[in-house]
Design an enzyme around this catalytic site. Structure first.
Site, PDB file in Angstrom:
ATOM      1  N   CYS A 339      23.522  11.923  16.485  1.00 59.46           N
ATOM      2  CA  CYS A 339      22.170  11.942  16.639  1.00 59.46           C
ATOM      3  C   CYS A 339      21.947  11.893  18.120  1.00 59.46           C
ATOM      4  O   CYS A 339      20.998  12.716  18.493  1.00 59.46           O
ATOM      5  CB  CYS A 339      21.516  11.238  15.635  1.00 59.46           C
ATOM      6  SG  CYS A 339      22.336  10.005  14.692  1.00 59.46           S
ATOM      7  N   ARG A 368      34.412   5.090  15.037  1.00 56.01           N
ATOM      8  CA  ARG A 368      33.776   4.027  14.622  1.00 56.01           C
ATOM      9  C   ARG A 368      35.043   2.940  14.227  1.00 56.01           C
ATOM     10  O   ARG A 368      35.755   3.033  13.338  1.00 56.01           O
ATOM     11  CB  ARG A 368      33.061   4.203  13.232  1.00 56.01           C
ATOM     12  CG  ARG A 368      32.135   5.186  13.373  1.00 56.01           C
ATOM     13  CD  ARG A 368      31.114   5.397  11.936  1.00 56.01           C
ATOM     14  NE  ARG A 368      30.368   6.480  12.090  1.00 56.01           N
ATOM     15  CZ  ARG A 368      29.493   7.042  11.022  1.00 56.01           C
ATOM     16  NH1 ARG A 368      29.634   6.288   9.893  1.00 56.01           N
ATOM     17  NH2 ARG A 368      28.522   7.973  11.361  1.00 56.01           N
ATOM     18  N   GLN A 386      32.536  15.058  11.740  1.00 57.64           N
ATOM     19  CA  GLN A 386      31.206  14.928  10.775  1.00 57.64           C
ATOM     20  C   GLN A 386      31.056  16.689  10.924  1.00 57.64           C
ATOM     21  O   GLN A 386      30.899  17.027  12.069  1.00 57.64           O
ATOM     22  CB  GLN A 386      30.123  14.243  11.132  1.00 57.64           C
ATOM     23  CG  GLN A 386      30.711  12.904  10.811  1.00 57.64           C
ATOM     24  CD  GLN A 386      29.347  12.027  11.036  1.00 57.64           C
ATOM     25  OE1 GLN A 386      28.671  12.173  12.373  1.00 57.64           O
ATOM     26  NE2 GLN A 386      28.708  11.197  10.209  1.00 57.64           N
ATOM     27  N   ASP A 388      28.054  17.612  11.007  1.00 55.52           N
ATOM     28  CA  ASP A 388      26.619  17.059  11.134  1.00 55.52           C
ATOM     29  C   ASP A 388      25.614  18.130  11.700  1.00 55.52           C
ATOM     30  O   ASP A 388      26.075  19.040  12.270  1.00 55.52           O
ATOM     31  CB  ASP A 388      26.902  16.012  12.231  1.00 55.52           C
ATOM     32  CG  ASP A 388      26.004  14.743  12.153  1.00 55.52           C
ATOM     33  OD1 ASP A 388      24.952  14.931  11.190  1.00 55.52           O
ATOM     34  OD2 ASP A 388      26.103  14.070  13.095  1.00 55.52           O
ATOM     35  N   HIS A 390      21.294  17.922  12.379  1.00 57.73           N
ATOM     36  CA  HIS A 390      19.785  17.296  12.351  1.00 57.73           C
ATOM     37  C   HIS A 390      18.906  18.378  12.227  1.00 57.73           C
ATOM     38  O   HIS A 390      18.811  19.125  13.093  1.00 57.73           O
ATOM     39  CB  HIS A 390      19.775  16.297  13.342  1.00 57.73           C
ATOM     40  CG  HIS A 390      20.661  15.330  13.583  1.00 57.73           C
ATOM     41  ND1 HIS A 390      21.988  15.629  14.155  1.00 57.73           N
ATOM     42  CD2 HIS A 390      20.794  14.170  12.969  1.00 57.73           C
ATOM     43  CE1 HIS A 390      22.517  14.315  14.179  1.00 57.73           C
ATOM     44  NE2 HIS A 390      22.160  13.389  13.293  1.00 57.73           N
ATOM     45  N   LYS A 469      17.496   8.697   1.229  1.00 59.20           N
ATOM     46  CA  LYS A 469      18.480   9.401   1.059  1.00 59.20           C
ATOM     47  C   LYS A 469      18.775  10.137  -0.078  1.00 59.20           C
ATOM     48  O   LYS A 469      18.642   9.534  -1.228  1.00 59.20           O
ATOM     49  CB  LYS A 469      19.926   8.977   1.870  1.00 59.20           C
ATOM     50  CG  LYS A 469      20.389   8.038   1.422  1.00 59.20           C
ATOM     51  CD  LYS A 469      21.467   7.287   1.711  1.00 59.20           C
ATOM     52  CE  LYS A 469      22.146   6.064   1.221  1.00 59.20           C
ATOM     53  NZ  LYS A 469      23.524   5.835   1.672  1.00 59.20           N
ATOM     54  N   HIS A 515      18.842  13.877   8.686  1.00 61.30           N
ATOM     55  CA  HIS A 515      20.337  14.115   8.987  1.00 61.30           C
ATOM     56  C   HIS A 515      21.018  14.724   7.677  1.00 61.30           C
ATOM     57  O   HIS A 515      20.568  14.407   6.586  1.00 61.30           O
ATOM     58  CB  HIS A 515      20.861  12.527   9.114  1.00 61.30           C
ATOM     59  CG  HIS A 515      20.261  11.763  10.125  1.00 61.30           C
ATOM     60  ND1 HIS A 515      21.091  11.309  11.344  1.00 61.30           N
ATOM     61  CD2 HIS A 515      19.260  11.154   9.979  1.00 61.30           C
ATOM     62  CE1 HIS A 515      20.359  10.560  11.925  1.00 61.30           C
ATOM     63  NE2 HIS A 515      19.184  10.324  11.491  1.00 61.30           N
TER      64      HIS A 515
END
Length: 634
Positions: A339, A368, A386, A388, A390, A469, A515
């Site tokens: 992000c 991570r 990911q 991913d 946004h 979410k 997200h």
RNA sequence: GCCGACGUAGCUCAGCUGGUAGAGCAACGCACUCGUAAUGCGUAGGUCAGGGGUUCGAGUCCCCUCGUCGGCUCCA
């Protein structure tokens, strides 16, 4: 004798003598039902067979065919295991022992650290208790009586403490063991047809890592041996599909002690599958108005301070220092999320309402430092990529954007043959933002699901601290569920990074930020796919779609020519050119789960053909090279 | 991170109560040139995860570290 009337599930009424129990009712209906009866349901609440009925009750007899039956059985099996443990280890203190999916467990503290061998002795003792057909006897006590009864049992006393004043406290006794329990139970231990103790584990008391760790035994229990065998077979099937095992056999990826835990290395075939999925998804995203971006893997610590990761996510991040000369040292952090990068791109210029919604996506590799106990093959890695994205948008755009994401989730999962369910997670206790923001956002998510006519469950209080979410859970080929896609509203980052856009009225407003991932992590999704397909990828995903198998050396030339033409046509193909009998090559291709084997011998060389063997169908006859390429590439 | 189990050749595994490492597959070599799931013979391959300790002697016992597995916790 006075009678009472009760209502049965089919709507009929049955008269029984006053004081009759559930079992009496079952007997009155028929001796076979009485024999099969395990418990009752009165006005929807489960009760024991000994429960006394009152006039006007709606009663259902629970038998081994009822949906609730297995959990009664398993809960009862947990009690039997506890008794076995208590007789073998009299000092035992018990925690909780519920039924769970496919079985049960019990947490307890004893002086000895059990080993897997000890489970046999406990099983033996359980078999004995079961063969004695001991009744489960219920009694009701006051809180004080219960407290006294569990003198010396600190965990049980703690549970008693928490029962609200005035609530009925019940205990169940079978044999020498009495347990605090709401019930109900099956009538006697003999109804437990088949069970097995599965594994030994440690578990914190009440799941709290500040509190003592107890020992836990997991077991499974069924009405019949046949059901138990089927369950064990299901477990073996899952083991056969284990992505770590198949990943090795199919040469997809490896893990190395020297590299570090949770850091998979993709071999050519694994990389190929991942890239195929990514390229396919990329095209779908382009089609849906997404912009692809690429952001760095490391940032100066300042970014992580702004984002809040420095303060709140530090222990999960890889930070390091770089000597920048002249005694200056700079902190950098490797990204655990994408992000901040996407936000920096957003903030690079003034954003107009006309630019929204802005859909930014990236196959972003993040790191991570997960706790050492949780890393697991590809399913839980420390470095992963990911899919991913946004979406920056206005309040009004939230619901339509979420609907678009749900459509994508549906499309993508359909391609892989997954069914799925959706769950909406609401505001947790520790969270930021106003009630109103939460309400607007949570309703936005629910509206999107409802407008699409999708069912969903609510996970109360399970949202992220920064917003509600939707989580998507897949069901794979053998019925297991996996969490993959997630759609989250974020109140935090727009605030922290002071994000704005220009409205139509030429004022500044804060955008909403969503997200979302569709596959989740590529690693995890690949792991799920391997297990879902048991390693046999469909043709479009197979790293090698066809192998050419020359029968003898004199067929190598034709084999090569076939390979070249297929490659040009876009088929992923290999030639097995080693000097081995054809059947050996076929065995190898079958083990590698290659969809097509192309046998070429004298006849094929002669006619410029290939003899096609389909992995599951076997020999499907000869065809020309172009015809085969068409079949694969379609 | 916590509890427990485990870590022997590239892979799968054997190695009883401590006496100085073994099989199958794979690899490599030679022979076989084959019609739909594993050809034969031979060769090579291990500081028994790493480190420390106990012992005359450790793959085997003890401790630490790393990794793997099953749980718990975590998954801002």
């Amino acid at each position: 004798m006075p009678e009472i009337a009760v209502r049965l599930p089919d709507g009929s009424e049955k008269h029984v003598p006053e004081g009759a129990t559930v079992l009496d009712l079952a007997s009155a209906i028929g001796p076979r039902l009485a024999q099969a009866a395990l418990a009752g349901k009165v006005d929807g609440d489960e009760v024991d067979l000994e429960h006394t009925l009152t006039d006007g009750d709606t009663v259902e007899i629970v038998t081994d065919r009822s949906p609730e039956a297995l959990h009664l059985l398993r809960h009862s099996a947990a009690h039997v295991m506890a008794e076995a443990i208590k007789t073998l280890y009299p000092e035992a203190n018990f925690g909780v022992g519920p039924d769970i999916e496919d079985g049960f467990y019990y947490d307890f503290r004893i002086d000895k650290q059990l080993t897997p061998d000890d489970l046999e002795a406990i099983e033996e003792r359980m078999r004995q208790i079961i063969s004695e057909e001991r009744p489960f006897e219920r009694s009701e006590l006051t809180k004080l009586e219960a407290w006294d009864l569990f003198e010396g049992d600190p965990f049980k006393q703690e549970l008693i403490e928490e029962i609200p004043e005035g609530d009925t406290i019940s205990v169940y006794r079978e044999g020498v063991f009495t347990d605090l329990c709401r019930g109900p139970h099956i009538p006697h231990t003999g109804k437990i047809g088949a069970f097995k103790l599965m594994k030994l584990a440690g578990a914190y008391w009440r799941g709290d890592n500040e509190r003592p760790m107890l020992q836990r035994i997991y077991g499974t229990a069924w009405f019949t041996q046949k059901e138990l065998d089927a369950y064990l077979e299901r477990i073996s099937e899952a083991e056969r599909r284990d992505h770590r095992k198949l990943g090795k056999e199919l040469d997809l990826f490896s893990l190395h002690e020297e590299a570090g835990a949770g850091l998979p290395l993709y071999h050519p075939k694994g990389a190929r599958v991942l890239r195929i999925i990514q390229e396919w998804l990329r095209q779908e995203l382009y089609r849906r108005g997404y912009d692809e971006v690429i952001t760095p893997h490391v940032y100066k610590a300042d970014v992580w301070k702004t984002s809040g990761h420095w303060d709140n996510y530090r222990e999960n991040m890889y930070f390091f220092q770089v000597d920048e000369g002249e005694g200056k040292v700079a902190d950098y952090g490797i990204k655990p999320m994408n992000c901040p990068g996407h936000i920096m791109i957003y903030k690079n210029d003034i954003v107009s309402y006309r630019d929204l919604p802005w859909r930014m996506f990236e196959f972003g590799t993040v790191y991570r430092h997960e706790l050492s106990g949780v890393v697991h093959g590809l399913m839980r890695a420390r470095g992963f990529t990911q899919d991913d994205a946004h979406i920056f948008c206005t309040a009004e755009q939230v619901t339509p954007e979420v609907m678009k994401m749900l459509e994508l989730v549906d499309y993508v999962n359909g391609e892989f043959g997954f069914e799925y369910t959706a769950e909406v997670s609401t505001r947790p206790e520790k969270s930021m933002g106003s009630d109103e923001m939460w309400e607007v956002a949570t309703n936005g998510l629910k509206d999107a699901l409802e407008q699409r006519g999708q069912e969903y469950e609510i996970n109360e209080g399970d949202g992220a601290f920064y917003g509600p979410k939707i989580d998507i859970k897949l069901r794979d080929a053998i019925g297991r569920t996996w969490q993959t896609a997630t759609i989250q509203v974020d109140f935090n980052n727009p605030e922290r990074f002071d994000m704005t856009y220009r409205t139509a009225e030429n004022t500044e407003a804060q955008p909403f930020m969503l997200h979302r991932t569709i596959l989740g992590s590529m690693e995890r999704f690949l792991g799920i796919l391997i297990e879902h397909y048991a390693g046999a990828f469909p043709v479009w995903l197979a790293p090698v779609q066809a192998v050419v198998i020359p029968i003898a050396d004199r067929h190598l030339e034709h084999a090569e020519s076939v390979r070249e033409r297929l490659e040009v046509a876009g088929v992923r193909v290999e030639v097995y050119e080693e000097q081995e009998p054809m059947r050996v090559k076929i065995a190898k291709a079958q083990q590698q789960k290659v969809p097509y084997m192309l046998v070429v011998g004298d006849k094929e060389a002669e006619g410029d053909l290939v003899a096609v063997r389909e992995r599951t169908e076997g020999d499907i006859g000869q065809m020309g090279v172009a015809e085969f390429a068409e079949k694969v590439v379609g």
